[in-house]
Design an enzyme around this catalytic site. Sequence first.
Site, mmCIF file in Angstrom:
data_model
loop_
_atom_site.group_PDB
_atom_site.id
_atom_site.type_symbol
_atom_site.label_atom_id
_atom_site.label_comp_id
_atom_site.label_asym_id
_atom_site.label_seq_id
_atom_site.Cartn_x
_atom_site.Cartn_y
_atom_site.Cartn_z
ATOM 1 N N TRP A 103 -3.515 62.128 80.382
ATOM 2 C CA TRP A 103 -3.856 61.031 79.472
ATOM 3 C C TRP A 103 -5.258 60.532 79.787
ATOM 4 O O TRP A 103 -5.624 60.342 80.945
ATOM 5 C CB TRP A 103 -2.864 59.883 79.610
ATOM 6 C CG TRP A 103 -3.197 58.729 78.715
ATOM 7 C CD1 TRP A 103 -3.920 57.624 79.032
ATOM 8 C CD2 TRP A 103 -2.850 58.590 77.331
ATOM 9 N NE1 TRP A 103 -4.050 56.795 77.941
ATOM 10 C CE2 TRP A 103 -3.400 57.371 76.884
ATOM 11 C CE3 TRP A 103 -2.127 59.385 76.443
ATOM 12 C CZ2 TRP A 103 -3.241 56.918 75.572
ATOM 13 C CZ3 TRP A 103 -1.976 58.930 75.136
ATOM 14 C CH2 TRP A 103 -2.528 57.719 74.718
ATOM 15 N N ASP A 218 -16.250 74.005 68.578
ATOM 16 C CA ASP A 218 -15.842 73.144 67.454
ATOM 17 C C ASP A 218 -16.283 71.721 67.746
ATOM 18 O O ASP A 218 -15.509 70.763 67.616
ATOM 19 C CB ASP A 218 -14.319 73.214 67.279
ATOM 20 C CG ASP A 218 -13.854 72.647 65.931
ATOM 21 O OD1 ASP A 218 -14.716 72.406 65.052
ATOM 22 O OD2 ASP A 218 -12.640 72.438 65.758
#
Length: 315
Positions: A103, A218
């Site tokens: 996280w 990307d």
Amino acid sequence: MASPDAQPADPLASWLGDRLGVDLVERRPVGGGCIHRAWCLQLADGTRLFAKTNQAAALPLLEAEAEGLLALAAATGEGGAPLLPVPMVHGRMGPEAVLVLSWIDLDRGRSAAQPSPWHRLGAALARLHRRSLSQACIAADRPGAAFGWPTDNFIGSGVQANGWEEDWGRFFVERRLAPQLERLAATAGRMEGADALLALTPGWLNGHGAQPCLVHGDLWSGNAALTVSGDGTVFDPAVYRGDREVDLAMARLFGGFPDAFFAGYEQEWPLPGDHPRRCALYNLYHLLNHANLFGGTYRGQCQEAIRALLDHSPG
């Protein structure tokens, strides 16, 4: 006998227990991309994880993402490189595919008004690109000085063709532009000037000393962010070994990266002076991919880009 008010057990809880030995207390949906469902996982020890889930058929996308993140993490090194949500586990959970990551607390409210973290992120990307050329980083994933990647992966939800090629211009034609143009032609007809563009591209791309850096692949603004601690991070990669300029070109395609990001990169590893002339050619790949995935006005943008490239050679 179970109480009629009892909630069914979360299948992810037992899956995480078996895979990671952790106790899941709660999962709640969070904002994510348009392909997978995204979750915040609250654990019994107070820590959190991030998860993506999708139908089992989407497992190859999550596996490719995990592979790309691991490759980027291995090449970041030390000294201010971006934090990465390194994959912890992925696989099938019954009818679903799952990817669980560390996280990271993102702070999307930070903007160009706070240039220092963006400057550090740009410099970190430059270090990643340069360090990826070291022998320690290349032995596992590429032969010699080749461009490409061992397997095909994904750009968004579209297949990204890879394999290996020693000639950068030929790689960009055969594994990037040509597959996208062929896919688009199958649904909407051949684009005007496409064949001429493919014939000219190798000559345009083989004169500036491109090296097979590990690239994110990307790098639009939706795949990079600042954290609440003021660091930078990148995610959702489509990695391969290519000219480092492809990352810098895409960072300009849809906006969102402040000038400080590019200044940080230039300070760490300056780009060739003629880099801007190749940006439109590199970004045509992403426009074509958007046309294939989403249709709409992207086809017209692709046609305009091809005409502009043929009218004004990128050199």
